[in-house]
Write a protein that holds these residues in place. Structure first.
Motif, PDB file in Angstrom:
ATOM      1  N   PRO A 161      36.893  39.840  49.392  1.00  0.00           N
ATOM      2  CA  PRO A 161      36.974  40.014  48.176  1.00  0.00           C
ATOM      3  C   PRO A 161      38.115  41.608  49.062  1.00  0.00           C
ATOM      4  CG  PRO A 161      34.548  39.912  49.298  1.00  0.00           C
ATOM      5  CD  PRO A 161      35.291  39.331  50.407  1.00  0.00           C
ATOM      6  N   GLY A 162      38.581  42.134  47.954  1.00  0.00           N
ATOM      7  CA  GLY A 162      39.328  42.885  47.842  1.00  0.00           C
ATOM      8  C   GLY A 162      41.040  42.375  48.859  1.00  0.00           C
ATOM      9  N   THR A 163      40.879  41.635  48.354  1.00  0.00           N
ATOM     10  CA  THR A 163      42.589  40.905  49.620  1.00  0.00           C
ATOM     11  C   THR A 163      43.620  40.740  48.294  1.00  0.00           C
ATOM     12  OG1 THR A 163      40.831  39.144  50.837  1.00  0.00           O
ATOM     13  CG2 THR A 163      43.951  38.036  50.359  1.00  0.00           C
ATOM     14  N   SER A 164      44.535  40.630  48.062  1.00  0.00           N
ATOM     15  CA  SER A 164      45.399  40.710  47.745  1.00  0.00           C
ATOM     16  C   SER A 164      45.730  38.894  47.095  1.00  0.00           C
ATOM     17  CB  SER A 164      47.280  41.496  48.319  1.00  0.00           C
ATOM     18  OG  SER A 164      47.206  40.427  49.148  1.00  0.00           O
ATOM     19  N   GLY A 187      44.153  40.480  42.763  1.00  0.00           N
ATOM     20  CA  GLY A 187      43.684  39.465  42.820  1.00  0.00           C
ATOM     21  C   GLY A 187      43.429  39.289  41.412  1.00  0.00           C
ATOM     22  N   VAL A 188      42.957  37.964  40.245  1.00  0.00           N
ATOM     23  CA  VAL A 188      42.659  38.343  39.493  1.00  0.00           C
ATOM     24  C   VAL A 188      41.095  38.198  39.767  1.00  0.00           C
ATOM     25  CG1 VAL A 188      41.964  36.924  37.539  1.00  0.00           C
ATOM     26  CG2 VAL A 188      44.699  36.850  38.338  1.00  0.00           C
ATOM     27  N   VAL A 189      41.117  37.166  40.776  1.00  0.00           N
ATOM     28  CA  VAL A 189      39.532  37.124  40.625  1.00  0.00           C
ATOM     29  C   VAL A 189      38.938  38.558  40.581  1.00  0.00           C
ATOM     30  CG1 VAL A 189      37.700  36.128  42.717  1.00  0.00           C
ATOM     31  CG2 VAL A 189      39.995  34.985  41.462  1.00  0.00           C
ATOM     32  N   ASP A 190      39.250  39.270  41.659  1.00  0.00           N
ATOM     33  CA  ASP A 190      38.974  40.893  42.188  1.00  0.00           C
ATOM     34  C   ASP A 190      38.672  41.736  40.306  1.00  0.00           C
ATOM     35  OD1 ASP A 190      37.872  40.138  44.886  1.00  0.00           O
ATOM     36  OD2 ASP A 190      39.584  41.235  45.896  1.00  0.00           O
ATOM     37  N   ARG A 191      39.570  41.499  40.057  1.00  0.00           N
ATOM     38  CA  ARG A 191      40.311  42.672  38.896  1.00  0.00           C
ATOM     39  C   ARG A 191      39.384  42.115  37.690  1.00  0.00           C
ATOM     40  NH1 ARG A 191      44.642  40.398  36.818  1.00  0.00           N
ATOM     41  NH2 ARG A 191      44.593  42.925  34.887  1.00  0.00           N
ATOM     42  N   MET A 192      38.949  40.913  37.544  1.00  0.00           N
ATOM     43  CA  MET A 192      37.658  40.813  36.661  1.00  0.00           C
ATOM     44  C   MET A 192      36.762  40.685  36.764  1.00  0.00           C
ATOM     45  SD  MET A 192      39.745  39.262  33.964  1.00  0.00           S
ATOM     46  CE  MET A 192      40.739  39.026  34.087  1.00  0.00           C
ATOM     47  N   ALA A 193      36.361  41.005  38.344  1.00  0.00           N
ATOM     48  CA  ALA A 193      35.372  41.133  38.901  1.00  0.00           C
ATOM     49  C   ALA A 193      34.512  42.469  38.138  1.00  0.00           C
ATOM     50  CB  ALA A 193      35.034  40.910  40.874  1.00  0.00           C
TER      51      ALA A 193
END
Length: 251
Positions: free
Chosen positions: A89-92, A176-182
């Motif tokens: 989590p938090g990775t670009s 990344g998309v994953v973190d933004r959507m979370a």
């Protein structure tokens, strides 16, 4: 022509290609003129011209206005990693992570604008044609040289009026998309990538520094939260300079 025989222009192109590959015609050397090819190989002007066209289409030579045709520098293709492993989590984004690991060679620029989804984009996102989407266009560079284009679309019915509406701005801009959507309680759990190749469009090759006829790799990527598409994107990469490398988990 019998089975196994090559047309004359392919035989000429093949011999010139061999000389380019083995260094007999090194990079930046002027290719023999059409008249010289005609004399040395005993072929017509048409055959000589077609042979030059083959080498140009293969990206081995390039025309320089008012000067002639020259052998292009052949660069060792570099790797662009595509990973199926979940990053912390938090990775670009994967591009930024990979570039950081290689000494921060990579840079990028982007711009976002609201648009109406065309028929293809709407189908990929599972929304109505004309639905509002956030379109973000990127140019990624490797040591200052353009290496990849990306155009992404996100449905504003999901991200509109949230802190992640603009992919490159706000508290999670550039992640990344994953973190933004979370951050908006949307759990991305799978991604589909379709990989193909085609001749680059004129505007793409202008941005990437290619020449007309060059082939590009196109990755059509879509992120999903269960069955709902939350982002779709087209990634365009010069096929002569880069290779996609997939690192996938075995379950």
């Amino acid at each position: 022509m019998t089975f196994g025989e090559q047309p004359a222009y392919l035989r000429v192109a093949g011999d010139l290609r061999k000389k380019i590959v083995d260094g007999s015609l090194p990079p930046h050397t002027r290719l023999p003129s059409q008249a010289r090819i005609r004399r040395e190989y005993g072929v017509s002007d048409t055959v000589a011209l077609e042979a030059r066209k083959v080498l140009m289409a293969e990206g081995l030579v390039e025309g320089r206005s008012g000067s002639g045709t020259y052998v292009r520098e052949r660069l060792q293709p570099r790797r662009i990693a595509r990973s199926g492993y979940r990053v912390p989590p938090g990775t670009s984004t994967p591009f930024r992570q990979e570039q950081a690991e290689e000494g921060a060679r990579g840079t990028w620029e982007s711009s976002s604008v609201q648009e109406e989804a065309d028929e293809e984009t709407a189908a990929r996102l599972g929304v109505e044609t004309g639905a509002r989407v956030m379109c973000t266009r990127y140019v990624f560079r490797d040591a200052g040289r353009p290496m990849m284009l990306s155009t992404s679309w996100e449905p504003l019915e999901l991200t509109g009026r949230t802190p992640v509406m603009l992919p490159e701005e706000g508290p999670l801009g550039g992640t990344g998309v994953v973190d933004r959507m979370a951050a908006i309680d949307t759990v991305v759990d799978n991604v589909v990538e379709e990989v193909g190749a085609r001749p680059g469009l004129a505007e793409e090759l202008l941005l990437l520094g290619g020449v007309p006829g060059h082939v590009v790799i196109v990755v059509a990527r879509t992120y999903y939260a269960s069955q709902r598409a939350v982002e779709t994107a087209d990634l365009v990469v010069p096929a002569d300079r880069y290779r996609l490398t997939y690192h996938l988990p075995v379950r």
